[in-house]
Scaffold this active site. Sequence first.
Site, PDB file in Angstrom:
ATOM      1  CE  LYS A  80     122.705  63.869  81.911  1.00 24.23           C
ATOM      2  NZ  LYS A  80     121.960  64.375  83.084  1.00 24.23           N
ATOM      3  CB  SER A 155     121.547  68.363  82.539  1.00 25.66           C
ATOM      4  OG  SER A 155     121.451  67.188  83.329  1.00 25.66           O
ATOM      5  CB  SER A 179     118.848  66.543  84.930  1.00 27.29           C
ATOM      6  OG  SER A 179     119.442  67.801  84.986  1.00 27.29           O
TER       7      SER A 179
HETATM    8  N1  GLN Z   1     118.753  72.269  86.110  1.00 27.22           N
HETATM    9  C1  GLN Z   1     119.359  71.930  87.359  1.00 27.22           C
HETATM   10  C2  GLN Z   1     120.769  72.438  87.383  1.00 27.22           C
HETATM   11  O1  GLN Z   1     121.123  73.121  86.493  1.00 27.22           O
HETATM   12  C3  GLN Z   1     119.302  70.464  87.584  1.00 27.22           C
HETATM   13  C4  GLN Z   1     120.337  69.727  86.851  1.00 27.22           C
HETATM   14  C5  GLN Z   1     120.285  68.248  87.076  1.00 27.22           C
HETATM   15  O2  GLN Z   1     119.300  67.712  87.587  1.00 27.22           O
HETATM   16  N2  GLN Z   1     121.374  67.602  86.766  1.00 27.22           N
HETATM   17  O3  GLN Z   1     121.532  72.179  88.262  1.00 27.22           O
END
Ligand code: GLN
Length: 487
Positions: A80, A155, A179
């Site tokens: 990532k 994400s 995410s």
């Molecule tokens: N979707 C969540 C957010 O927007 C989690 C994101 C994540 O786990 N990095 O913060």
Amino acid sequence: MEELLRKSAKEQSEAIRNKEVSAVELTKASLARIKNIDDKLGAFNSLTEETALNTAKQVDEKLAKGENLPLLAGVPLALKDNMNLVGSRTTASSKILENFVSPYNATVTEKLLHNLVPIVGKANLDEFAMGSSNENSAFKKVHNPWNLNKVPGGSSGGSAAAVSSCETALALGSDTGGSIRLPASFCGIVGMKPTYGIVSRYGLIAFASSLDQIGPFARTVEDAAMLLEVIAGYDYHDSTSLNRAVENYTAHLNNDIKGKKVGIIKDLMGEGLSDDVRKAVENAIETYKSLGAEIVEIDLPNIKYSIGIYYILATAECSSNLARFDGVKYGHRTENAQNLLEMYCKTRAEGFGDEVKRRIMLGTYALSSGYYDAYYKKAQQMRRLVTDDFVNAFKKADVLISPTCPNTAFDLGSKANDPLAMYLTDIATISANLAGIPGMSVPAGFDKDGMPIGLQILAPQLGETALFNFGYKFEQEHDYYKKQPKI
Ligand code: GLN
């Protein structure tokens, strides 16, 4: 070669050891597939061809000398793009870091290189890992390999799409509120968030430090367990890293679960759940029953507050973490400022996207004097109650199950202008981050449109072994994980 790319990481590593293929050939095949199909997917921000081929060459040399190879040596992986790899651009999919080149390796990167895992590229993500659909990347959207008009989840959308489409067998993601698990569920693969502190966060671009955790993506539970073994372990560079020996996560995959207790999270089976997802979870309950497990119903009375708690704590932490991007030390700096203050303001206005700005403002507000007690302190107190809910739940059950998400992947653009609807996507995943417990999404079937459904399994803190055991047992009863998107 494409056939081998479609196999599991374990099978790929065996093929290398048996000299059916060289690590260089396999890495080249992975890179070729990415070059061939990634225009359609957008899973990679950049390729790290030289690093990958160097690592692969080392694998082949060791093999030629008859030396032992580490676990997963030679199996291509996507990193990532919020984790540092020396010499690569590490952008967090943000304009503010568009041309930032890593001066050091993240600890997970060091471990991958030490284990001779070729890192083929940096995977796309929502800017600074803020989002649930990968539409917040400053560079390009990621498309779901099962249906290119749908989101891959976020994400870590690029990591999930890379593994789902067999560009790579493995990827790393980071999970602050879901995410890893959410994109794994939307893309029909396995994604796992370890207990907070199991994997070092050193060299991961911080979003919300008390919640962030790095974890594996793979197409099988066993591969995910193998990858966690490679990246886990104490690191003095990260003060929240746990000082304990790395467990052998693959040793107990096939343990009998007869008589063990599986808790159904009632609070996540109510309104708003799509019919197909509900059926898939009910089907999972039947699977566990048939394996001899006992099913118990679990109440988590405070879980309904999780999203509210998370969006105060995560934004508060990110407003502090992202203060370092000021145009002084690294990253983008505006070209048209007359004085220092203007330089800060314009740099950040030009460099950050809308969602990141929204969160920095929300977090700054929650931390400001006068509101701190009402918001930040209250959210911390509520976080403890959520954690206690889980402690109580695990007195009654060995693991808990729920859908990973109430729905399957949605259409690109359909929630992009509605932050609240987007935030609600994480209803089932966020509480595990608040409580620091491990969680995993495993493929659990398909909806009527053929889109994958994920089953979430949660275990108590440091309960990784049980988590992999229950995930594996479920996986082996079905062939969902064998189905791959036609791309
Ligand atoms: N979707 C969540 C957010 O927007 C989690 C994101 C994540 O786990 N990095 O913060």
